[in-house]
Write a protein that holds these residues in place. Structure first.
Motif, short mmCIF file in Angstrom:
data_model
loop_
_atom_site.label_atom_id
_atom_site.label_comp_id
_atom_site.label_asym_id
_atom_site.label_seq_id
_atom_site.Cartn_x
_atom_site.Cartn_y
_atom_site.Cartn_z
N ASP A 62 0.92 -1.01 -0.12
CA ASP A 62 0.07 0.14 0.06
C ASP A 62 1.00 1.08 -0.06
O ASP A 62 1.66 1.34 1.04
N PRO A 63 0.77 2.03 -1.01
CA PRO A 63 1.71 3.13 -0.95
C PRO A 63 1.65 4.30 -0.12
O PRO A 63 2.35 5.06 0.15
N ARG A 64 0.36 4.29 0.35
CA ARG A 64 0.18 5.30 1.51
C ARG A 64 0.84 4.94 2.69
O ARG A 64 1.29 6.08 3.47
N PHE A 65 1.21 3.75 3.01
CA PHE A 65 2.00 3.33 4.10
C PHE A 65 3.29 4.00 4.14
O PHE A 65 3.92 4.37 4.91
N HIS A 66 3.89 3.63 2.94
CA HIS A 66 5.42 4.05 2.66
C HIS A 66 5.37 5.49 2.69
O HIS A 66 6.54 6.25 2.88
N PHE A 67 4.29 6.26 1.87
CA PHE A 67 4.45 7.64 1.87
C PHE A 67 4.36 8.26 3.43
O PHE A 67 5.20 9.19 3.77
#
Length: 136
Positions: A62-67
């Motif tokens: 999930d890109p939101r987590f990494h962002f």
């Protein structure tokens, strides 16, 4: 059900349900993401970092987590935020998502960050070795 039992004063059943719900929540990466986001907004960066790392351990794509982890590293002045932002860009499937991330990075003064090329290198390795395997 937990609220109803609490209002009824059935503390034993409430505790049993609460324990089950807490175990369920702890296995849900979006629970940890929500907790991390709330902590981030309140300025509790260390708690937010722990929570978002828990979310990533449960759901790596999930890109939101990494962002969010990148934002936390950036805000705290620690290194590694570039890799987190690159990972977020790499994982964002829709072009609109990537554009929104790029706009946010531009606001932070980090408009030179590009998606991670790690996936492309892995794809290249796989294709090269698959070709060798099929042609031996």
């Amino acid at each position: 059900m937990e609220r109803i039992l609490t209002k009824q004063g059935d503390w034993q059943s409430t505790n049993i349900i609460s324990e089950h719900l807490q175990r369920y929540r702890e296995q849900n990466p979006y629970y940890w993401y929500g907790s991390a986001l709330a902590a981030y907004r309140q300025g509790h960066y260390e708690l937010a970092t722990d929570d978002i790392k828990a979310a990533i351990s449960l759901e790596k794509n999930d890109p939101r987590f990494h962002f969010l982890l990148g934002l936390l590293h950036f805000q705290s002045g620690s290194h590694g935020y570039r890799g987190n932002f690159q990972q977020a860009l790499s994982l964002s499937a829709a072009d609109g998502d990537q554009e929104r991330y790029r706009q946010k990075l531009e606001i932070l003064g980090l408009d030179d960050i590009r998606p991670s090329s790690r996936h492309k290198a892995t794809d290249f390795w796989y294709r090269r070795n698959l070709w060798w395997w099929l042609n031996r």
